[in-house]
Design a protein around this motif. Structure first.
Motif, mmCIF file in Angstrom:
data_model
loop_
_atom_site.group_PDB
_atom_site.id
_atom_site.type_symbol
_atom_site.label_atom_id
_atom_site.label_comp_id
_atom_site.label_asym_id
_atom_site.label_seq_id
_atom_site.Cartn_x
_atom_site.Cartn_y
_atom_site.Cartn_z
ATOM 1 N N ILE A 53 0.891 -1.110 -0.156
ATOM 2 C CA ILE A 53 -0.125 0.380 -0.127
ATOM 3 C C ILE A 53 1.319 1.292 0.054
ATOM 4 O O ILE A 53 1.796 1.765 1.167
ATOM 5 C CB ILE A 53 -0.796 0.350 0.852
ATOM 6 C CG1 ILE A 53 -1.942 -1.033 0.967
ATOM 7 C CG2 ILE A 53 -1.766 1.374 1.276
ATOM 8 C CD1 ILE A 53 -2.692 -1.684 2.802
ATOM 9 N N GLY A 54 0.763 2.007 -1.003
ATOM 10 C CA GLY A 54 1.748 3.787 -0.883
ATOM 11 C C GLY A 54 2.990 2.566 -1.497
ATOM 12 O O GLY A 54 4.123 3.370 -0.575
ATOM 13 N N GLY A 55 3.342 1.461 -2.613
ATOM 14 C CA GLY A 55 4.719 1.781 -2.382
ATOM 15 C C GLY A 55 5.248 0.676 -1.389
ATOM 16 O O GLY A 55 6.493 0.262 -1.582
ATOM 17 N N GLN A 56 4.714 0.356 0.151
ATOM 18 C CA GLN A 56 5.545 -0.029 1.627
ATOM 19 C C GLN A 56 4.527 -1.423 1.290
ATOM 20 O O GLN A 56 3.558 -1.797 1.497
ATOM 21 C CB GLN A 56 5.530 1.000 2.234
ATOM 22 C CG GLN A 56 6.353 1.527 2.582
ATOM 23 C CD GLN A 56 6.220 2.377 3.479
ATOM 24 O OE1 GLN A 56 4.809 3.420 3.683
ATOM 25 N NE2 GLN A 56 7.738 2.993 4.539
ATOM 26 N N SER A 57 5.147 -2.181 1.510
ATOM 27 C CA SER A 57 4.547 -3.209 1.915
ATOM 28 C C SER A 57 3.972 -3.299 3.510
ATOM 29 O O SER A 57 4.527 -2.095 4.916
ATOM 30 C CB SER A 57 5.639 -4.676 2.112
ATOM 31 O OG SER A 57 6.599 -4.677 3.473
ATOM 32 N N LEU A 58 3.073 -4.579 3.632
ATOM 33 C CA LEU A 58 2.513 -4.513 4.939
ATOM 34 C C LEU A 58 3.571 -4.434 6.149
ATOM 35 O O LEU A 58 3.049 -4.212 7.162
ATOM 36 C CB LEU A 58 1.558 -5.622 4.994
ATOM 37 C CG LEU A 58 0.059 -4.415 3.991
ATOM 38 C CD1 LEU A 58 -1.359 -5.837 3.842
ATOM 39 C CD2 LEU A 58 -0.993 -3.356 4.661
ATOM 40 N N GLY A 62 4.235 -2.455 8.957
ATOM 41 C CA GLY A 62 3.810 -3.583 10.383
ATOM 42 C C GLY A 62 1.560 -3.209 10.227
ATOM 43 O O GLY A 62 2.011 -3.429 12.199
ATOM 44 N N GLN A 63 1.396 -3.339 9.262
ATOM 45 C CA GLN A 63 -0.488 -2.953 9.315
ATOM 46 C C GLN A 63 -0.442 -4.401 8.938
ATOM 47 O O GLN A 63 0.419 -4.946 8.452
ATOM 48 C CB GLN A 63 -0.206 -2.294 9.184
ATOM 49 C CG GLN A 63 -0.353 -0.958 10.048
ATOM 50 C CD GLN A 63 -1.068 0.377 9.441
ATOM 51 O OE1 GLN A 63 -0.608 0.477 8.404
ATOM 52 N NE2 GLN A 63 -1.786 0.593 10.057
ATOM 53 N N ASN A 64 -1.957 -4.843 8.678
ATOM 54 C CA ASN A 64 -2.979 -5.769 8.191
ATOM 55 C C ASN A 64 -3.734 -5.067 7.457
ATOM 56 O O ASN A 64 -3.872 -3.592 8.052
ATOM 57 C CB ASN A 64 -3.722 -7.092 9.024
ATOM 58 C CG ASN A 64 -3.213 -7.433 10.450
ATOM 59 O OD1 ASN A 64 -1.869 -8.026 10.309
ATOM 60 N ND2 ASN A 64 -3.326 -7.292 11.631
#
Length: 143
Positions: A53-58, A62-64
Motif C-alpha cells: 500500500i503506497g509502495g510499502q509492504s504491510l 507493521g499493519q494488516n
C-alpha cells in the motif's frame, strides 16, 4: 446469490477461514437480504511481505489489510443497503483482523442478471421462470 471473496494479509488456517466465512455470510444475508443456502465464500491469504500500500509492504508498515469483494445481481439492493454493508463489513473485519490499514476496502460488484448465475442458469433466467411460475399459480388459484 452473493459470491464473497475475502483476501486477508498474513497466514491462514482452517479455523480462521471458517470464522471469517460464517461472520461474513451472516452479515451479508442480514444486511443485503440474501439466502444463506446461496451464499458462497472464498478466503485467501497473502503474506504481509507481498501486500503493498503506497509502495510499502504491510510487513514494513507493521499493519494488516483486507479486500472484500461481494458480487451481487444488480438492482437487487438499494444504495442505502450497500452503504450500510460497506460500513458494517469494514467494522467487522477490522475487529476480527486488528491493526488494519485504513486503505483496507470493501468492493461490491453489481453484475447484470443476464451475465451472473450459478448451476448453469443466469439470474435473469431464474427471475423470468419465477415470474412465470407465480403467474401460473395465480391463475390456477383464480379458477
Amino acid at each position: 446469490m452473493p459470491g464473497i471473496q475475502l483476501t486477508v494479509s498474513g497466514d491462514g488456517d482452517t479455523g480462521r477461514s471458517e470464522h471469517f466465512a460464517a461472520q461474513l455470510s451472516a452479515l451479508t444475508c442480514s444486511v443485503l437480504d440474501k439466502k444463506l443456502a446461496n451464499t458462497m465464500v472464498m478466503v485467501r491469504y497473502v503474506p504481509h511481505a507481498h501486500w503493498f500500500i503506497g509502495g510499502q509492504s504491510l510487513a514494513a508498515l507493521g499493519q494488516n489489510s483486507f479486500r472484500l469483494e461481494v458480487t451481487l445481481t444488480e438492482e437487487t439492493n438499494t444504495k442505502d443497503q450497500k452503504a450500510s454493508y460497506h460500513r458494517q463489513a469494514f467494522e467487522l473485519l477490522s475487529s476480527l483482523i486488528g491493526n488494519v490499514h485504513p486503505h483496507s476496502n470493501v468492493h461490491i460488484v453489481d453484475c447484470a442478471a443476464t451475465s451472473y448465475g450459478y448451476g448453469g442458469l443466469t439470474q435473469e433466467y431464474r427471475y423470468q421462470h419465477g415470474k412465470t411460475q407465480h403467474a401460473r399459480i395465480g391463475s390456477e388459484s383464480a379458477r
